[in-house]
Design an enzyme around this catalytic site. Structure first.
Site, PDB file in Angstrom:
ATOM      1  N   ARG A 230       0.266   6.549   7.636  1.00  0.00           N
ATOM      2  CA  ARG A 230       0.355   6.617   6.171  1.00  0.00           C
ATOM      3  C   ARG A 230      -0.134   7.955   5.627  1.00  0.00           C
ATOM      4  O   ARG A 230       0.304   8.396   4.569  1.00  0.00           O
ATOM      5  CB  ARG A 230      -0.497   5.524   5.522  1.00  0.00           C
ATOM      6  CG  ARG A 230       0.031   4.109   5.693  1.00  0.00           C
ATOM      7  CD  ARG A 230      -0.750   3.180   4.764  1.00  0.00           C
ATOM      8  NE  ARG A 230      -0.627   1.783   5.124  1.00  0.00           N
ATOM      9  CZ  ARG A 230       0.386   0.982   4.769  1.00  0.00           C
ATOM     10  NH1 ARG A 230       1.378   1.454   4.059  1.00  0.00           N
ATOM     11  NH2 ARG A 230       0.406  -0.281   5.130  1.00  0.00           N
TER      12      ARG A 230
ATOM     13  N   PHE B 244      14.160   4.114  10.298  1.00  0.00           N
ATOM     14  CA  PHE B 244      12.804   3.698   9.959  1.00  0.00           C
ATOM     15  C   PHE B 244      11.925   4.948   9.895  1.00  0.00           C
ATOM     16  O   PHE B 244      11.810   5.683  10.869  1.00  0.00           O
ATOM     17  CB  PHE B 244      12.257   2.715  11.006  1.00  0.00           C
ATOM     18  CG  PHE B 244      10.926   2.146  10.613  1.00  0.00           C
ATOM     19  CD1 PHE B 244      10.843   1.105   9.705  1.00  0.00           C
ATOM     20  CD2 PHE B 244       9.752   2.670  11.146  1.00  0.00           C
ATOM     21  CE1 PHE B 244       9.604   0.592   9.322  1.00  0.00           C
ATOM     22  CE2 PHE B 244       8.516   2.157  10.775  1.00  0.00           C
ATOM     23  CZ  PHE B 244       8.457   1.116   9.861  1.00  0.00           C
TER      24      PHE B 244
ATOM     25  N   LYS C  18       0.818  -1.188   0.000  1.00  0.00           N
ATOM     26  CA  LYS C  18       0.000   0.000   0.000  1.00  0.00           C
ATOM     27  C   LYS C  18       0.866   1.259   0.000  1.00  0.00           C
ATOM     28  O   LYS C  18       0.384   2.358  -0.219  1.00  0.00           O
ATOM     29  CB  LYS C  18      -0.864   0.023   1.275  1.00  0.00           C
ATOM     30  CG  LYS C  18      -1.723  -1.191   1.484  1.00  0.00           C
ATOM     31  CD  LYS C  18      -2.380  -1.096   2.880  1.00  0.00           C
ATOM     32  CE  LYS C  18      -3.016  -2.422   3.219  1.00  0.00           C
ATOM     33  NZ  LYS C  18      -3.475  -2.442   4.629  1.00  0.00           N
ATOM     34  N   GLY C  19       2.153   1.105   0.281  1.00  0.00           N
ATOM     35  CA  GLY C  19       3.013   2.256   0.515  1.00  0.00           C
ATOM     36  C   GLY C  19       3.092   3.245  -0.628  1.00  0.00           C
ATOM     37  O   GLY C  19       3.285   4.436  -0.430  1.00  0.00           O
TER      38      GLY C  19
ATOM     39  N   GLU D 127       7.778   3.152  -6.678  1.00  0.00           N
ATOM     40  CA  GLU D 127       8.053   2.678  -5.308  1.00  0.00           C
ATOM     41  C   GLU D 127       8.075   3.840  -4.334  1.00  0.00           C
ATOM     42  O   GLU D 127       8.579   4.920  -4.650  1.00  0.00           O
ATOM     43  CB  GLU D 127       9.429   1.998  -5.261  1.00  0.00           C
ATOM     44  CG  GLU D 127       9.415   0.535  -5.678  1.00  0.00           C
ATOM     45  CD  GLU D 127       9.054  -0.394  -4.532  1.00  0.00           C
ATOM     46  OE1 GLU D 127       8.481   0.076  -3.527  1.00  0.00           O
ATOM     47  OE2 GLU D 127       9.356  -1.588  -4.638  1.00  0.00           O
ATOM     48  N   ASP D 128       7.584   3.584  -3.137  1.00  0.00           N
ATOM     49  CA  ASP D 128       7.709   4.567  -2.069  1.00  0.00           C
ATOM     50  C   ASP D 128       9.153   4.621  -1.575  1.00  0.00           C
ATOM     51  O   ASP D 128       9.771   5.670  -1.506  1.00  0.00           O
ATOM     52  CB  ASP D 128       6.756   4.231  -0.906  1.00  0.00           C
ATOM     53  CG  ASP D 128       6.778   2.738  -0.549  1.00  0.00           C
ATOM     54  OD1 ASP D 128       7.555   1.975  -1.164  1.00  0.00           O
ATOM     55  OD2 ASP D 128       6.020   2.329   0.347  1.00  0.00           O
TER      56      ASP D 128
ATOM     57  N   LYS E 269      17.413   4.252   0.733  1.00  0.00           N
ATOM     58  CA  LYS E 269      18.365   4.237   1.857  1.00  0.00           C
ATOM     59  C   LYS E 269      19.630   3.553   1.372  1.00  0.00           C
ATOM     60  O   LYS E 269      19.738   2.329   1.449  1.00  0.00           O
ATOM     61  CB  LYS E 269      17.787   3.435   3.021  1.00  0.00           C
ATOM     62  CG  LYS E 269      16.571   4.038   3.688  1.00  0.00           C
ATOM     63  CD  LYS E 269      16.192   3.155   4.868  1.00  0.00           C
ATOM     64  CE  LYS E 269      14.853   3.453   5.434  1.00  0.00           C
ATOM     65  NZ  LYS E 269      14.412   2.417   6.379  1.00  0.00           N
TER      66      LYS E 269
ATOM     67  N   ASP F 138      14.723  -0.009   0.344  1.00  0.00           N
ATOM     68  CA  ASP F 138      15.484  -0.193   1.578  1.00  0.00           C
ATOM     69  C   ASP F 138      16.613  -1.194   1.277  1.00  0.00           C
ATOM     70  O   ASP F 138      17.683  -0.825   0.813  1.00  0.00           O
ATOM     71  CB  ASP F 138      14.509  -0.675   2.653  1.00  0.00           C
ATOM     72  CG  ASP F 138      15.123  -0.792   4.038  1.00  0.00           C
ATOM     73  OD1 ASP F 138      16.295  -0.476   4.208  1.00  0.00           O
ATOM     74  OD2 ASP F 138      14.411  -1.216   4.961  1.00  0.00           O
TER      75      ASP F 138
ATOM     76  N   ASP G 275       3.971   3.260   6.641  1.00  0.00           N
ATOM     77  CA  ASP G 275       3.269   3.022   7.911  1.00  0.00           C
ATOM     78  C   ASP G 275       4.178   2.478   8.994  1.00  0.00           C
ATOM     79  O   ASP G 275       5.266   1.966   8.734  1.00  0.00           O
ATOM     80  CB  ASP G 275       2.128   2.017   7.689  1.00  0.00           C
ATOM     81  CG  ASP G 275       2.661   0.591   7.514  1.00  0.00           C
ATOM     82  OD1 ASP G 275       3.585   0.385   6.708  1.00  0.00           O
ATOM     83  OD2 ASP G 275       2.158  -0.322   8.198  1.00  0.00           O
TER      84      ASP G 275
HETATM   85  P1  5GP Z   1      13.115  -3.597   0.714  1.00  0.00           P
HETATM   86  O1  5GP Z   1      13.935  -3.853   1.951  1.00  0.00           O
HETATM   87  O2  5GP Z   1      12.708  -4.877   0.076  1.00  0.00           O
HETATM   88  O3  5GP Z   1      13.823  -2.658  -0.233  1.00  0.00           O
HETATM   89  O4  5GP Z   1      11.807  -2.818   1.211  1.00  0.00           O
HETATM   90  C1  5GP Z   1      10.553  -3.392   1.152  1.00  0.00           C
HETATM   91  C2  5GP Z   1       9.474  -2.570   1.773  1.00  0.00           C
HETATM   92  O5  5GP Z   1       9.744  -2.390   3.160  1.00  0.00           O
HETATM   93  C3  5GP Z   1       9.259  -1.165   1.261  1.00  0.00           C
HETATM   94  O6  5GP Z   1       8.519  -1.112   0.062  1.00  0.00           O
HETATM   95  C4  5GP Z   1       8.466  -0.576   2.415  1.00  0.00           C
HETATM   96  O7  5GP Z   1       7.107  -0.936   2.312  1.00  0.00           O
HETATM   97  C5  5GP Z   1       9.095  -1.241   3.603  1.00  0.00           C
HETATM   98  N1  5GP Z   1      10.066  -0.319   4.216  1.00  0.00           N
HETATM   99  C6  5GP Z   1      11.398  -0.259   4.023  1.00  0.00           C
HETATM  100  N2  5GP Z   1      11.956   0.724   4.747  1.00  0.00           N
HETATM  101  C7  5GP Z   1      10.927   1.313   5.429  1.00  0.00           C
HETATM  102  C8  5GP Z   1      10.846   2.406   6.361  1.00  0.00           C
HETATM  103  O8  5GP Z   1      11.815   3.091   6.722  1.00  0.00           O
HETATM  104  N3  5GP Z   1       9.610   2.698   6.835  1.00  0.00           N
HETATM  105  C9  5GP Z   1       8.492   2.015   6.484  1.00  0.00           C
HETATM  106  N4  5GP Z   1       7.349   2.408   7.016  1.00  0.00           N
HETATM  107  N5  5GP Z   1       8.528   0.984   5.612  1.00  0.00           N
HETATM  108  C10 5GP Z   1       9.730   0.641   5.091  1.00  0.00           C
END
Ligand code: 5GP
Length: 185
Positions: free
Chosen positions: A169, A156, A47-48, A103-104, A135, A107, A163
């Site tokens: 959100r 975070f 949903k991000g 993408e939001d 990040k 990470d 969220d």
């Molecule tokens: P990935 O680690 O696979 O790149 O990230 C996957 C998902 O983890 C992101 O799309 C997001 O929904 C969630 N995520 C990663 N970092 C953060 C953060 O700092 N805050 C929040 N709320 N969600 C995060």
């Protein structure tokens, strides 16, 4: 709800509503330059990405289509494991389409890397990635981001679609949550 209204739970502001709007507009101008002769298909991961998709789509001055995917990560709940299950698949075929994954936040990069691999077999004409936030310190896999809003520190963050336990959100900015909110000191 405005970002300021809930500042009691926010330790520090990473991006204001105005900074986000500037970043989204910058991404939109770059996408427009690369998509003059075709209608791109914007794909958001629920949903991000809802907020960035809504703002980016309205900022773009070119015809476009939108579709959504919902995925869930296997394994530990707070960290991405890279092993992904499709909860809701796309409704529009990718065949011959110029796709932009919206993408939001990137990470570890594991979710995006899995998505790119999954899309590779769907015969898209091109697949690009737009991410509002990245990040760099947290990235475990090197995934190409064609359109990037901002690099942020390895904290975070919540707000603007992101969220903590489904809350925050709707905040218009992005900020770091106070550790006391999630039971820390
Ligand atoms: P990935 O680690 O696979 O790149 O990230 C996957 C998902 O983890 C992101 O799309 C997001 O929904 C969630 N995520 C990663 N970092 C953060 C953060 O700092 N805050 C929040 N709320 N969600 C995060």
């Amino acid at each position: 709800m405005e970002f300021e209204d809930i500042s009691a739970d926010i330790e520090s502001v990473v991006l204001t509503k105005e900074q986000i709007a500037e970043g989204v507009a910058r991404i939109a101008r770059e996408i427009e330059r690369d998509h003059t002769n075709h209608t791109p298909l914007l794909i958001g991961v629920l949903k991000g990405a809802v907020m960035v998709m809504a703002d980016l789509a309205r900022e773009l001055r070119i015809p476009l289509e939108i579709d959504w995917m919902a995925v869930s990560s296997y394994g530990a709940s707070t960290k991405s494991s890279g092993v992904v299950r499709i909860v809701k698949d796309l409704e529009i075929s990718l065949e011959g389409r110029h796709v932009i994954i919206v993408e939001d936040i990137v990470d570890s990069g594991l979710t995006l890397s899995w998505l790119l691999e999954n899309f590779a077999s769907r015969q898209a004409a091109s697949v690009r990635v737009a991410a509002l936030l990245r990040k760099p310190e947290a990235m475990k896999v090197d995934v190409p981001i064609d359109y990037l809003g901002f690099d942020i520190p390895n904290d975070f963050v919540v707000g603007y679609g992101l969220d903590y336990a489904e809350s925050y959100r709707s905040l218009s900015g992005v900020g770091v949550l106070k550790p006391s909110v999630y039971g820390g000191s």
